[in-house]
Write a protein that holds these residues in place. Structure first.
Motif, PDB file in Angstrom:
ATOM      1  N   ALA A   1      13.669 -64.438 -16.497  1.00  0.00           N
ATOM      2  CA  ALA A   1      12.469 -64.862 -17.216  1.00  0.00           C
ATOM      3  C   ALA A   1      11.830 -63.699 -17.965  1.00  0.00           C
ATOM      4  O   ALA A   1      11.155 -63.888 -18.976  1.00  0.00           O
ATOM      5  N   SER A   2      12.045 -62.473 -17.455  1.00  0.00           N
ATOM      6  CA  SER A   2      11.465 -61.301 -18.108  1.00  0.00           C
ATOM      7  C   SER A   2      12.129 -61.003 -19.452  1.00  0.00           C
ATOM      8  O   SER A   2      11.615 -60.217 -20.244  1.00  0.00           O
ATOM      9  N   LEU A   3      13.276 -61.630 -19.719  1.00  0.00           N
ATOM     10  CA  LEU A   3      13.975 -61.408 -20.987  1.00  0.00           C
ATOM     11  C   LEU A   3      13.508 -62.365 -22.081  1.00  0.00           C
ATOM     12  O   LEU A   3      13.908 -62.240 -23.232  1.00  0.00           O
ATOM     13  N   VAL A   4      12.668 -63.325 -21.716  1.00  0.00           N
ATOM     14  CA  VAL A   4      12.231 -64.344 -22.670  1.00  0.00           C
ATOM     15  C   VAL A   4      11.070 -63.844 -23.520  1.00  0.00           C
ATOM     16  O   VAL A   4      10.111 -63.267 -23.012  1.00  0.00           O
ATOM     17  N   ARG A   5      11.192 -64.099 -24.804  1.00  0.00           N
ATOM     18  CA  ARG A   5      10.100 -63.809 -25.727  1.00  0.00           C
ATOM     19  C   ARG A   5       9.814 -65.062 -26.555  1.00  0.00           C
ATOM     20  O   ARG A   5      10.726 -65.659 -27.129  1.00  0.00           O
ATOM     21  N   PHE A   6       8.563 -65.467 -26.628  1.00  0.00           N
ATOM     22  CA  PHE A   6       8.150 -66.553 -27.500  1.00  0.00           C
ATOM     23  C   PHE A   6       7.762 -65.942 -28.847  1.00  0.00           C
ATOM     24  O   PHE A   6       6.975 -64.993 -28.898  1.00  0.00           O
ATOM     25  N   CYS A   7       8.328 -66.477 -29.898  1.00  0.00           N
ATOM     26  CA  CYS A   7       8.061 -65.893 -31.220  1.00  0.00           C
ATOM     27  C   CYS A   7       8.175 -66.971 -32.293  1.00  0.00           C
ATOM     28  O   CYS A   7       8.442 -68.144 -32.009  1.00  0.00           O
ATOM     29  N   SER A   8       7.993 -66.571 -33.532  1.00  0.00           N
ATOM     30  CA  SER A   8       8.070 -67.492 -34.664  1.00  0.00           C
ATOM     31  C   SER A   8       9.367 -67.270 -35.436  1.00  0.00           C
ATOM     32  O   SER A   8      10.048 -66.251 -35.270  1.00  0.00           O
ATOM     33  N   ALA A   9       9.683 -68.221 -36.288  1.00  0.00           N
ATOM     34  CA  ALA A   9      10.856 -68.077 -37.149  1.00  0.00           C
ATOM     35  C   ALA A   9      10.707 -66.854 -38.049  1.00  0.00           C
ATOM     36  O   ALA A   9      11.688 -66.163 -38.361  1.00  0.00           O
ATOM     37  N   LYS A  10       9.492 -66.576 -38.456  1.00  0.00           N
ATOM     38  CA  LYS A  10       9.235 -65.397 -39.278  1.00  0.00           C
ATOM     39  C   LYS A  10       9.573 -64.125 -38.514  1.00  0.00           C
ATOM     40  O   LYS A  10      10.150 -63.186 -39.081  1.00  0.00           O
ATOM     41  N   ASP A  11       9.226 -64.082 -37.230  1.00  0.00           N
ATOM     42  CA  ASP A  11       9.567 -62.924 -36.401  1.00  0.00           C
ATOM     43  C   ASP A  11      11.077 -62.723 -36.356  1.00  0.00           C
ATOM     44  O   ASP A  11      11.575 -61.590 -36.418  1.00  0.00           O
ATOM     45  N   VAL A  12      11.802 -63.820 -36.218  1.00  0.00           N
ATOM     46  CA  VAL A  12      13.267 -63.748 -36.166  1.00  0.00           C
ATOM     47  C   VAL A  12      13.800 -63.119 -37.445  1.00  0.00           C
ATOM     48  O   VAL A  12      14.644 -62.213 -37.420  1.00  0.00           O
ATOM     49  N   ARG A  13      13.306 -63.598 -38.568  1.00  0.00           N
ATOM     50  CA  ARG A  13      13.780 -63.080 -39.864  1.00  0.00           C
ATOM     51  C   ARG A  13      13.435 -61.615 -40.060  1.00  0.00           C
ATOM     52  O   ARG A  13      14.279 -60.816 -40.500  1.00  0.00           O
ATOM     53  N   LYS A  14      12.211 -61.241 -39.734  1.00  0.00           N
ATOM     54  CA  LYS A  14      11.727 -59.898 -40.045  1.00  0.00           C
ATOM     55  C   LYS A  14      12.194 -58.838 -39.054  1.00  0.00           C
ATOM     56  O   LYS A  14      12.430 -57.688 -39.433  1.00  0.00           O
ATOM     57  N   GLU A  15      12.317 -59.204 -37.783  1.00  0.00           N
ATOM     58  CA  GLU A  15      12.559 -58.204 -36.748  1.00  0.00           C
ATOM     59  C   GLU A  15      14.005 -58.107 -36.263  1.00  0.00           C
ATOM     60  O   GLU A  15      14.395 -57.092 -35.681  1.00  0.00           O
ATOM     61  N   TYR A  16      14.801 -59.144 -36.511  1.00  0.00           N
ATOM     62  CA  TYR A  16      16.122 -59.176 -35.880  1.00  0.00           C
ATOM     63  C   TYR A  16      17.304 -59.180 -36.847  1.00  0.00           C
ATOM     64  O   TYR A  16      18.449 -58.990 -36.406  1.00  0.00           O
ATOM     65  N   PHE A  17      17.048 -59.384 -38.130  1.00  0.00           N
ATOM     66  CA  PHE A  17      18.163 -59.461 -39.076  1.00  0.00           C
ATOM     67  C   PHE A  17      17.797 -58.849 -40.424  1.00  0.00           C
ATOM     68  O   PHE A  17      16.626 -58.726 -40.767  1.00  0.00           O
ATOM     69  N   ARG A  18      18.826 -58.466 -41.156  1.00  0.00           N
ATOM     70  CA  ARG A  18      18.645 -58.124 -42.559  1.00  0.00           C
ATOM     71  C   ARG A  18      18.605 -59.422 -43.354  1.00  0.00           C
ATOM     72  O   ARG A  18      19.002 -60.478 -42.870  1.00  0.00           O
ATOM     73  N   ALA A  19      18.190 -59.333 -44.586  1.00  0.00           N
ATOM     74  CA  ALA A  19      18.064 -60.531 -45.422  1.00  0.00           C
ATOM     75  C   ALA A  19      19.394 -61.268 -45.564  1.00  0.00           C
ATOM     76  O   ALA A  19      19.423 -62.505 -45.638  1.00  0.00           O
ATOM     77  N   ASP A  20      20.498 -60.526 -45.577  1.00  0.00           N
ATOM     78  CA  ASP A  20      21.804 -61.157 -45.797  1.00  0.00           C
ATOM     79  C   ASP A  20      22.501 -61.574 -44.507  1.00  0.00           C
ATOM     80  O   ASP A  20      23.619 -62.097 -44.546  1.00  0.00           O
ATOM     81  N   THR A  21      21.868 -61.356 -43.347  1.00  0.00           N
ATOM     82  CA  THR A  21      22.514 -61.732 -42.082  1.00  0.00           C
ATOM     83  C   THR A  21      21.707 -62.742 -41.266  1.00  0.00           C
ATOM     84  O   THR A  21      22.068 -63.051 -40.140  1.00  0.00           O
ATOM     85  N   ILE A  22      20.630 -63.264 -41.840  1.00  0.00           N
ATOM     86  CA  ILE A  22      19.787 -64.228 -41.124  1.00  0.00           C
ATOM     87  C   ILE A  22      20.565 -65.531 -40.905  1.00  0.00           C
ATOM     88  O   ILE A  22      21.208 -66.034 -41.835  1.00  0.00           O
ATOM     89  N   PRO A  23      20.511 -66.106 -39.690  1.00  0.00           N
ATOM     90  CA  PRO A  23      21.165 -67.407 -39.468  1.00  0.00           C
ATOM     91  C   PRO A  23      20.627 -68.449 -40.449  1.00  0.00           C
ATOM     92  O   PRO A  23      19.454 -68.438 -40.811  1.00  0.00           O
ATOM     93  N   ALA A  24      21.495 -69.355 -40.878  1.00  0.00           N
ATOM     94  CA  ALA A  24      21.149 -70.302 -41.929  1.00  0.00           C
ATOM     95  C   ALA A  24      19.896 -71.108 -41.632  1.00  0.00           C
ATOM     96  O   ALA A  24      19.070 -71.334 -42.525  1.00  0.00           O
ATOM     97  N   ASN A  25      19.727 -71.539 -40.395  1.00  0.00           N
ATOM     98  CA  ASN A  25      18.577 -72.392 -40.079  1.00  0.00           C
ATOM     99  C   ASN A  25      17.253 -71.624 -39.988  1.00  0.00           C
ATOM    100  O   ASN A  25      16.213 -72.232 -39.764  1.00  0.00           O
ATOM    101  N   PHE A  26      17.309 -70.308 -40.161  1.00  0.00           N
ATOM    102  CA  PHE A  26      16.069 -69.508 -40.147  1.00  0.00           C
ATOM    103  C   PHE A  26      15.741 -68.915 -41.514  1.00  0.00           C
ATOM    104  O   PHE A  26      14.772 -68.197 -41.655  1.00  0.00           O
ATOM    105  N   ARG A  27      16.552 -69.220 -42.499  1.00  0.00           N
ATOM    106  CA  ARG A  27      16.271 -68.705 -43.848  1.00  0.00           C
ATOM    107  C   ARG A  27      15.121 -69.478 -44.487  1.00  0.00           C
ATOM    108  O   ARG A  27      14.926 -70.650 -44.218  1.00  0.00           O
ATOM    109  N   GLU A  28      14.399 -68.775 -45.317  1.00  0.00           N
ATOM    110  CA  GLU A  28      13.245 -69.407 -45.994  1.00  0.00           C
ATOM    111  C   GLU A  28      13.738 -70.280 -47.152  1.00  0.00           C
ATOM    112  O   GLU A  28      14.731 -70.019 -47.765  1.00  0.00           O
TER     113      GLU A  28
END
Length: 261
Positions: free
Chosen positions: A234-261
């Motif tokens: 449970a300590s590994l869980v983070r609640f976040c937004s789709a924007k957080d996923v895009r900005k903090e975890y991927f480059r613009a060209d590697t974002i998973p398709a369902n999280f792209r703007e």
């Protein structure tokens, strides 16, 4: 499960708010969480040999070869997880190797999980995240309880596929659970328990972070139910937004398709 959702009280909502907004940052989780282990001793080769000998004597019915009782890499993996205790590593390895045989892990193929995979409920992302981790994406709104073994096979197949992406160095997995559109009928506590038990018992130290993305209000009481079942994970869980996923975890060209703007 829908009955449980309807019984939500204001106090439960307040408790969930505290959980979802005061998570530990990933860097702290890595230092203090379940992945912590003792410093590798200088005699790892001897310890691997000891484990192999004990398995050969005590569990000689277990298979040999890749992910078998004579697989040095797998033995070292479980030794690290068990803080280099030979006895503990042998015990955990025995259960893991036996499970792999009984579950039929080596027989899983793209074809054998095709029906579950075609739903789009889960997939292995083509790119690593910004920290070099393999990424498993789950679209919770596409999951429905009912075909549990098919879902379990897909889960294990994707973890195995992630393992094959590792080429030395970091061996870590990030799981992203997209909760947008989640409804009560998507709830499957037994399957969630299976996933985390699989990581704990059979794929130790691979899972490093779980993102619950844009969790709706209806998910709050469900989280309160499943959190105790996850134990230290449970300590590994983070609640976040789709924007957080895009900005903090991927480059613009590697974002998973369902999280792209």
């Amino acid at each position: 499960m829908s009955h449980c959702v309807m019984m939500l009280t204001p106090s439960l909502a307040q408790n969930f708010k505290a959980v979802s907004t005061h998570y530990k940052k990933p860097t702290k989780v890595f230092k203090l969480g379940i992945r912590s282990c003792s410093v590798a001793p200088g005699n790892t080769h001897r310890l691997v040999a000891e484990v192999k000998k004990k398995l050969d004597i005590e569990q000689n019915s277990l298979p040999l070869g890749k992910y078998g009782r004579d697989d040095d890499e797998m033995i070292l993996w479980f030794l690290k997880d068990r803080k280099y205790s030979v006895e503990d590593a042998v015990s955990k390895l025995t259960k893991a190797i036996r499970w792999r045989k009984e579950f039929g892990v080596s027989k899983l193929t793209e074809e054998s999980v095709k029906r579950a995979a075609e739903t789009g409920k889960a997939y292995l992302h083509n790119y690593l995240d910004s920290r070099g981790r393999a990424v498993l994406v789950v679209e919770a709104s596409k999951h429905f309880p009912g075909e549990r073994f098919e879902d379990e096979k897909l889960c294990v197949f994707l973890i195995e596929k992630a393992l094959r992406k590792f080429r030395g160095g970091k061996q870590e997995i990030l799981v992203i659970v997209d909760l947008r559109g989640f409804r009560a009928e998507n709830t499957d506590i037994k399957f969630v328990t299976f996933v985390f038990d699989a990581f704990d018992c059979y794929y130790p130290r691979l899972l490093t972070e779980v993102l619950f993305v844009d969790a709706p209000f209806i998910f709050k009481p469900i989280w309160l139910m499943i959190k105790p079942l996850l134990k230290s994970y449970a300590s590994l869980v983070r609640f976040c937004s789709a924007k957080d996923v895009r900005k903090e975890y991927f480059r613009a060209d590697t974002i998973p398709a369902n999280f792209r703007e």
